[in-house]
Write an enzyme that holds these catalytic residues in place. Structure first.
Site, PDB file in Angstrom:
ATOM      1  CG  ASP A  63     -44.373  54.401  -7.393  1.00 26.16           C
ATOM      2  OD1 ASP A  63     -43.475  55.232  -7.231  1.00 26.16           O
ATOM      3  OD2 ASP A  63     -44.279  53.238  -6.951  1.00 26.16           O
ATOM      4  CG  ASP A 123     -40.268  58.497  -5.515  1.00 25.90           C
ATOM      5  OD1 ASP A 123     -40.726  57.724  -4.657  1.00 25.90           O
ATOM      6  OD2 ASP A 123     -39.407  59.338  -5.259  1.00 25.90           O
TER       7      ASP A 123
HETATM    8  N1  ADE Z   1     -41.578  50.674  -4.090  1.00 27.01           N
HETATM    9  C1  ADE Z   1     -42.513  50.960  -5.012  1.00 27.01           C
HETATM   10  N2  ADE Z   1     -42.525  52.277  -5.314  1.00 27.01           N
HETATM   11  C2  ADE Z   1     -41.558  52.847  -4.543  1.00 27.01           C
HETATM   12  C3  ADE Z   1     -41.078  54.162  -4.390  1.00 27.01           C
HETATM   13  N3  ADE Z   1     -41.586  55.173  -5.095  1.00 27.01           N
HETATM   14  N4  ADE Z   1     -40.075  54.371  -3.519  1.00 27.01           N
HETATM   15  C4  ADE Z   1     -39.544  53.349  -2.814  1.00 27.01           C
HETATM   16  N5  ADE Z   1     -39.965  52.085  -2.916  1.00 27.01           N
HETATM   17  C5  ADE Z   1     -40.962  51.831  -3.773  1.00 27.01           C
END
Ligand code: ADE
Length: 272
Positions: free
Chosen positions: A209, A211
């Site tokens: 992703d 975030d």
């Molecule tokens: N693991 C996978 N995506 C994450 C994110 N955006 N922040 C923290 N841990 C994660």
């Protein structure tokens, strides 16, 4: 010479290692407490491989609740010399999209309150963590990825947050502004403890992703992380299988000094 044993620490969405042969399971007792799960011990090609699901099968342990010391100690007791961490992460860069694997070379620890050392209380040691990833192991992962036609990005800084909540927009923007490449919740203190245990460590960070900083993408949620992690699990297994098949029989000295991290690191005088 020490025989090489490859450890694999599975993260979110990776609770088993397809391709592992002649598997048996062992529940390893550790003075540090219970590891997250039974270790799955087997072979890939001629290489001995030990797999552990960091969160436990069924994802029972949150990042803050994982007994990292027991996990690393269990790996050490099984003879693991080189440990590959498979870890889902969020990305702070457009060029690191979901689905891509990033070969991390630096970590920033923003966790708090986690037991992050085997030392203290009567025996004090300070190992070097200047280069927390074994460059030789990372190079082998890169070569395995190339052989399997799996795109990877070489190099990157992983900031480890405490969680379990994802970051606020302000935090996400701040991490991005600080130049961090990806974010996760588990590689610290894992990398620190591996170094103290003189195990060579390298992370394959699987971007799931963006975030929440990216104006063109929704903020991260569990569904997105799980969907991308599942979609990429086969690719990760293929990469690890190739790495294992091409692994040397004997442990290679680590240019970052992982194999002798405790030489000169213990400050406490021996008992008279
Ligand atoms: N693991 C996978 N995506 C994450 C994110 N955006 N922040 C923290 N841990 C994660």
């Amino acid at each position: 010479m020490t025989a090489a044993v490859l450890g694999v620490m599975g993260g979110s969405g990776v609770y088993d290692l397809p391709g592992l042969e002649d598997v048996h399971e062992e529940r390893v007792a550790s003075p540090w407490g219970e590891p997250s799960d039974a270790l799955r011990i087997g072979r890939i090609g001629g290489t001995n491989v030990v797999f552990l699901a960091r969160h436990g099968r069924g994802h029972r342990f949150s990042p803050s609740g994982i007994n990292y010391r027991a996990n690393i100690d269990a790996m050490k007791r099984m003879g693991v010399t080189d440990l590959v961490a498979l870890s889902a992460c969020g990305s702070f860069r457009d060029e690191l999209p979901p689905g891509l694997f990033v070969l991390i070379d630096q970590f920033v620890d923003r966790t708090h309150g986690r037991a992050s050392s085997f030392f203290g209380d009567g025996c004090v040691a300070h190992v070097s963590l200047a280069h927390p990833v074994g460059p030789g192991l990372q190079k082998r992962i890169g070569a395995a990825a190339a052989a399997e036609d799996i795109p990877v990005h070489r190099g990157g800084t992983y900031v480890c947050m405490e969680g379990p909540q994802f970051s606020s927009l302000a935090e996400s923007r701040a991490y991005k502004a600080q130049g961090f490449d990806v974010i996760g919740m588990t590689n610290m203190p894992e990398a620190k403890l591996a170094r103290e245990a003189e195990i060579t460590y390298a992370t394959i960070a699987m971007v799931t992703d963006y975030d929440c900083w990216h104006p063109g993408h929704d903020a991260v949620d569990v569904a997105a992380v799980v969907a991308v992690a599942r979609a990429n699990a086969d690719k990760a297994a293929r990469l690890v299988a190739r790495l294992a098949r091409d692994f040397p029989a004997e442990r290679e000295p680590c240019p970052a000094g992982s194999h002798r991290a405790l030489d000169g690191a213990i400050m406490t005088a021996p008992a008279a």
